[in-house]
Design a protein around this motif. Sequence first.
Motif, PDB file in Angstrom:
ATOM      1  N   GLN A  39      -1.201 -25.904  -5.599  1.00  0.00           N
ATOM      2  CA  GLN A  39      -1.090 -26.763  -4.429  1.00  0.00           C
ATOM      3  C   GLN A  39      -1.181 -28.216  -4.858  1.00  0.00           C
ATOM      4  O   GLN A  39      -2.211 -28.641  -5.398  1.00  0.00           O
ATOM      5  CB  GLN A  39      -2.172 -26.441  -3.400  1.00  0.00           C
ATOM      6  CG  GLN A  39      -1.999 -27.169  -2.090  1.00  0.00           C
ATOM      7  CD  GLN A  39      -2.876 -26.607  -0.998  1.00  0.00           C
ATOM      8  OE1 GLN A  39      -3.855 -25.892  -1.256  1.00  0.00           O
ATOM      9  NE2 GLN A  39      -2.533 -26.901   0.254  1.00  0.00           N
ATOM     10  N   LYS A  43       1.106 -30.962  -0.067  1.00  0.00           N
ATOM     11  CA  LYS A  43       2.071 -29.865  -0.045  1.00  0.00           C
ATOM     12  C   LYS A  43       1.359 -28.546   0.207  1.00  0.00           C
ATOM     13  O   LYS A  43       0.151 -28.423   0.050  1.00  0.00           O
ATOM     14  CB  LYS A  43       2.842 -29.803  -1.363  1.00  0.00           C
ATOM     15  CG  LYS A  43       3.720 -31.012  -1.614  1.00  0.00           C
ATOM     16  CD  LYS A  43       4.590 -30.807  -2.841  1.00  0.00           C
ATOM     17  CE  LYS A  43       5.537 -31.976  -3.052  1.00  0.00           C
ATOM     18  NZ  LYS A  43       6.410 -31.771  -4.241  1.00  0.00           N
ATOM     19  N   GLN A  44       2.151 -27.546   0.591  1.00  0.00           N
ATOM     20  CA  GLN A  44       1.587 -26.218   0.806  1.00  0.00           C
ATOM     21  C   GLN A  44       1.367 -25.507  -0.522  1.00  0.00           C
ATOM     22  O   GLN A  44       2.024 -25.812  -1.526  1.00  0.00           O
ATOM     23  CB  GLN A  44       2.545 -25.393   1.680  1.00  0.00           C
ATOM     24  CG  GLN A  44       2.616 -25.858   3.128  1.00  0.00           C
ATOM     25  CD  GLN A  44       3.415 -24.904   3.991  1.00  0.00           C
ATOM     26  OE1 GLN A  44       4.294 -24.199   3.504  1.00  0.00           O
ATOM     27  NE2 GLN A  44       3.109 -24.870   5.276  1.00  0.00           N
ATOM     28  N   GLU A  46       1.882 -22.814  -3.232  1.00  0.00           N
ATOM     29  CA  GLU A  46       3.088 -22.092  -3.585  1.00  0.00           C
ATOM     30  C   GLU A  46       2.840 -21.157  -4.752  1.00  0.00           C
ATOM     31  O   GLU A  46       1.971 -21.378  -5.589  1.00  0.00           O
ATOM     32  CB  GLU A  46       4.213 -23.071  -3.958  1.00  0.00           C
ATOM     33  CG  GLU A  46       3.929 -23.909  -5.184  1.00  0.00           C
ATOM     34  CD  GLU A  46       5.088 -24.824  -5.557  1.00  0.00           C
ATOM     35  OE1 GLU A  46       6.091 -24.882  -4.825  1.00  0.00           O
ATOM     36  OE2 GLU A  46       4.996 -25.479  -6.619  1.00  0.00           O
ATOM     37  N   GLU A  88       5.699 -33.121 -12.197  1.00  0.00           N
ATOM     38  CA  GLU A  88       5.741 -32.370 -10.939  1.00  0.00           C
ATOM     39  C   GLU A  88       4.966 -31.060 -10.993  1.00  0.00           C
ATOM     40  O   GLU A  88       4.816 -30.384  -9.981  1.00  0.00           O
ATOM     41  CB  GLU A  88       7.183 -32.098 -10.506  1.00  0.00           C
ATOM     42  CG  GLU A  88       8.058 -31.499 -11.580  1.00  0.00           C
ATOM     43  CD  GLU A  88       8.888 -32.560 -12.309  1.00  0.00           C
ATOM     44  OE1 GLU A  88       8.335 -33.631 -12.665  1.00  0.00           O
ATOM     45  OE2 GLU A  88      10.092 -32.291 -12.527  1.00  0.00           O
ATOM     46  N   ALA A  91      -1.050 -30.277 -10.026  1.00  0.00           N
ATOM     47  CA  ALA A  91      -1.532 -29.570  -8.836  1.00  0.00           C
ATOM     48  C   ALA A  91      -2.876 -28.930  -9.159  1.00  0.00           C
ATOM     49  O   ALA A  91      -3.292 -28.890 -10.328  1.00  0.00           O
ATOM     50  CB  ALA A  91      -0.547 -28.478  -8.408  1.00  0.00           C
TER      51      ALA A  91
END
Length: 122
Positions: A39, A43-44, A46, A88, A91
């Motif tokens: 996460q 954002k959700q 994933e 990217e 998270a």
Amino acid sequence: QVQLVESGGGLVQAGGSLRLSCAASGSFLSINTMGWYRQAPGKQRELVATITSGGSTNYADSVKGRFTISRDNAKNTVYLQMNSLKPEDTAVYYCNADRLRIGALRYEYDYWGQGTQVTVSS
């Protein structure tokens, strides 16, 4: 009670590698599926990758070819080898254990670890 304890997160430069580990402990006989989710801020959560006790794997398209999930059933531990990391990929990474057999014809579902931060700098 089942506990999932993750380790291995940290800060790495783009192109680098990290290996996450997640050990499950508690009162259960086996775990059908273990996996990693992530996460990012705003954002959700994933899916990253999952692996069954038989070794079948599933990956998000965004990590295919770069990440490898594996597990040691005897140790109830799942690993995530992350190579060629990108910014990217930054998270919080969460370990998941699903369909745990706790007795004859008795199952429990969907346990989560506390999360481990992965930060990839550009």
